[in-house]
Scaffold this motif. Structure first.
Motif, PDB file in Angstrom:
ATOM      1  N   GLY A  43     -67.583   0.343 -10.360  1.00 38.30           N
ATOM      2  CA  GLY A  43     -68.994   1.198 -10.642  1.00 38.30           C
ATOM      3  C   GLY A  43     -69.968   0.400 -11.435  1.00 38.30           C
ATOM      4  O   GLY A  43     -69.491  -0.610 -12.031  1.00 38.30           O
ATOM      5  N   GLY A  44     -71.101   0.990 -11.869  1.00 40.61           N
ATOM      6  CA  GLY A  44     -71.662   0.142 -12.645  1.00 40.61           C
ATOM      7  C   GLY A  44     -71.638   0.842 -14.103  1.00 40.61           C
ATOM      8  O   GLY A  44     -70.763   1.959 -14.363  1.00 40.61           O
ATOM      9  N   PRO A  45     -72.486   0.593 -15.054  1.00 38.03           N
ATOM     10  CA  PRO A  45     -72.397   1.245 -16.464  1.00 38.03           C
ATOM     11  C   PRO A  45     -72.231   2.665 -16.547  1.00 38.03           C
ATOM     12  O   PRO A  45     -71.675   3.371 -17.406  1.00 38.03           O
ATOM     13  N   GLU A  46     -73.123   3.408 -15.368  1.00 34.50           N
ATOM     14  CA  GLU A  46     -73.071   4.702 -15.644  1.00 34.50           C
ATOM     15  C   GLU A  46     -71.787   5.410 -15.371  1.00 34.50           C
ATOM     16  O   GLU A  46     -71.585   6.471 -15.936  1.00 34.50           O
ATOM     17  N   VAL A  47     -70.614   4.775 -14.836  1.00 32.87           N
ATOM     18  CA  VAL A  47     -69.363   5.423 -14.573  1.00 32.87           C
ATOM     19  C   VAL A  47     -68.639   5.821 -15.900  1.00 32.87           C
ATOM     20  O   VAL A  47     -67.660   6.524 -15.975  1.00 32.87           O
ATOM     21  N   ALA A  48     -69.033   5.092 -16.895  1.00 30.30           N
ATOM     22  CA  ALA A  48     -68.647   5.133 -18.360  1.00 30.30           C
ATOM     23  C   ALA A  48     -68.610   6.620 -18.868  1.00 30.30           C
ATOM     24  O   ALA A  48     -67.832   7.071 -19.176  1.00 30.30           O
TER      25      ALA A  48
END
Lengths: 144, 491
Positions: free
Chosen positions: B310-315
């Protein structure tokens, strides 16, 4: 830009510093006292960021004197001395740094008991301890 | 094919050597099943022969100890039993003997404890059967009982437990076990093996002799895992959640959680370290805080694929696990503050002097000087007071009996000093100087030198993370025996 020398047995501090501090400072890393000595000769270091525990260091790399520590503190038990030196290696590296004539600020990411931190300051001058990997707090501690 | 491996006992299969190592470690941890593990070693193997030889060698010490308990000489009994424990595990059948003696002397809680040990050590043995029957005949009161130095990891003051006393739990156990014996004997053995052990929080209440190890273990988890790995991603999670995070930050987060040894495997290793060090007295599955941490690490493991792709948003998906682990860190910090501490001051030393001075053998010794010189600083060490008193009484008694052999001046001095280490830590040296001519070497404390009785004290000191040392001195004193601990501070 200031120069920070990271000293640790792995690469976690270096990665953290490159991610959060590199906009504010030039980061160099040493993984043993020997490497730190070489870099201190080459660089004008403004502050040190030092790991406390060196679990992964080889016994032969430890500073602080295994046999001497075993005799002085552990009634000759080498195993206990090695464990103790690894658990506290960062402070002993700082001792060597100071003895080599480098008195810049040293920062640890560790929750020392207040009395122990006072002792470290009495022994080694400018020592700052940050209790967690809080980038902003570490930046402030390193005066970046 | 098994590889050959050699130990002090000779060469055996690597499997047997490992079993032998495990069996010895079990006894080191005072695991109730240690005796069984020793006896289950192949009797034709070098290791099996060695185990049986040592059990036989320990036997007379245990028998002598039990006889001394019968005579009411608990202190000498402790020494004898410790001598046996230094060699090999006790035959659990003796627990019934010990229980009977305590029962006859009115110490029903201690008796109950030893019956319980007989049951849990060899659950299907005749001794366990007898133990169950005799336990039922006991009336368990609220007598806090005596602390015995023998079998210290299992003979703990469960009487003070806030989670129900031994009487309640054992009563329930017996009722339960009786039914199960009829219905499912095989299940009983498994249940009894799994049931022992308490949460870490309760173990801290019950087992002060574990506090030194617990302090180290908690320190390791907090430092290595919760600060260096979870703590280090706090800022990254914060940044990534705002949508301002970068690919390099996400990579940092992935490295910290999933790189090298994945964090849940590191967690598992840390829990194994707890189990190895604290043995069967600890049962982390009964610890709510550890269970919550388990769930958080499981969550992190489950998210690996999603975060890898995923991208940063999955954090943001990590937030709740991260929060739970921060809470766990705070919980561990709180546990650290509950570890036992004893103040080393003049009052403590004078109490030791008074107690030893009242003993018959010591009171007949004419001393020219018995000085007590404590430091004025407020000093604490991580040793329960009653155990520290026992240790110091042994040292003082030994020193007095040593000078008693001399015709000249008989001097003994008790003192406390502090030493500052280059690590910033401080060591507390509790020293006993004596003018006795008898030479003492540091090897005498470890058992490799001549027997002095101090070896047993040294073992007790080590249990609490301390060491014993001997220093030669010039007149008027000849030597100083020192017990050394690290100073602890009120945080």
């Amino acid at each position: 830009m200031k120069t920070i020398l990271v000293i640790e047995d792995g690469d976690e501090y270096e990665k953290f510093a490159r991610l959060f501090l590199e906009d504010h400072a030039v980061i160099h890393a040493a993984h043993s006292m020997e490497e730190a000595h070489l870099l201190m000769k080459e660089l004008k270091v403004d502050a040190f960021l030092i790991d406390l525990r060196f679990d992964r260091a080889r016994d032969s790399q430890l500073v602080g004197g295994v046999e001497e520590t075993a005799t002085r503190v552990f009634s000759g038990d080498i195993g206990l001395a090695v464990k103790y030196l690894k658990d506290n290696q960062g402070t002993l590296i700082l001792k060597e740094i100071r003895e080599a004539g480098h008195h810049q600020r040293a920062v640890f990411v560790h929750e020392f008991a207040p009395r122990v931190l006072d002792n470290l300051r009495r022994l080694y001058g400018e020592v700052v301890a940050i209790s967690s990997f809080d980038a902003e707090a570490i930046r402030l501690a390193l005066e970046l | 094919m098994l590889l050959a491996a050699c130990t002090f006992a000779g060469c055996g299969s690597s499997e047997t050597v490992l079993e032998w190592d495990r069996a010895q470690e079990m006894w080191n941890q005072r695991d109730d099943l240690a005796y069984q593990a020793w006896m289950e070693l192949d009797e034709d193997s070098d290791e099996g022969k060695e185990a049986r030889r040592r059990i036989a060698a320990a036997d007379p010490h245990y028998k002598a100890g039990i006889d001394l308990i019968k005579d009411g000489d608990f202190e000498s009994a402790i020494d004898k039993l410790w001598e046996g424990a230094e060699i090999a595990p006790i035959d659990p059948a003796y627990y019934v003997d010990i229980a009977r003696v305590y029962s006859q002397r009115g110490f029903t809680n201690i008796a109950a404890d030893y019956y319980m040990k007989a049951i849990s050590s060899l659950p299907e043995s005749d001794a366990a059967k007898v133990a169950r029957e005799e336990y039922e005949a006991l009336g368990i009161g609220s007598n806090p009982g005596l602390r015995s130095v023998f079998s210290p990891k299992s003979e703990i003051s469960r009487y003070n437990s806030s989670e129900g006393g031994l009487g309640d739990s054992l009563g329930l156990f017996l009722a339960f076990a009786a039914g199960l014996l009829v219905a499912a004997g095989a299940f009983l053995a498994g249940w009894m093996r799994r049931s022992p052990g308490v949460s870490l929080s309760r173990l801290i209440d019950e087992a002060p002799e574990f506090h030194s190890a617990i302090a180290y273990l908690i320190g390791s988890v907090r430092h290595e895992l919760l600060k260096h790995r979870m703590g280090a991603i706090s800022d990254v999670i914060k940044t990534l959640r705002t949508g301002e995070g970068s690919a390099s930050q996400l990579k940092f987060l992935r490295d910290r959680l999933y790189g090298g040894v994945p964090i849940w495997e590191a967690w598992s290793a840390q829990k194994n370290a707890f189990a190895r060090a604290l043995g069967s007295r600890l049962n982390l599955s009964k610890d709510a805080a550890f269970k919550t941490a388990d769930q958080a690490f499981d969550r992190i493991a489950d998210l690996q694929e999603e975060i890898a792709g995923g991208g940063p948003e999955v954090a943001a998906r990590l937030v709740s696990a991260h929060e739970r682990l921060r809470e766990f860190d705070r919980h561990l910090a709180e546990q650290q503050t509950r570890l036992v501490r004893t103040r080393v001051d003049r009052e403590l030393l004078e109490h030791v002097v008074e107690e030893v001075g009242g003993e018959y053998a010591v009171s007949s010794v004419r001393l020219d000087e018995l000085a007590v010189v404590p430091v004025e600083a407020e000093i604490h060490i991580e040793v329960p007071r009653e155990d520290l008193v026992l240790i110091l009484k042994n040292l003082l008694r030994n020193a007095i009996m040593v000078v008693a052999r001399d015709e000249g001046m008989r001097r003994v001095m008790f003192s406390v000093s502090l030493g500052l280490e280059p690590t910033g830590q401080e060591v507390v040296n509790i020293g006993l100087k004596d003018s006795g001519e008898a030479v003492l070497d540091v090897r005498d404390l470890s058992g490799s030198g001549k027997g002095t009785g101090l070896k047993l004290v040294s073992t007790a000191v080590r249990r609490y993370g301390g060491v014993m040392d001997v220093v030669g001195l010039k007149e008027p004193y000849r030597k100083e025996v020192i017990v050394r601990f690290f100073r602890v501070f009120e945080e």
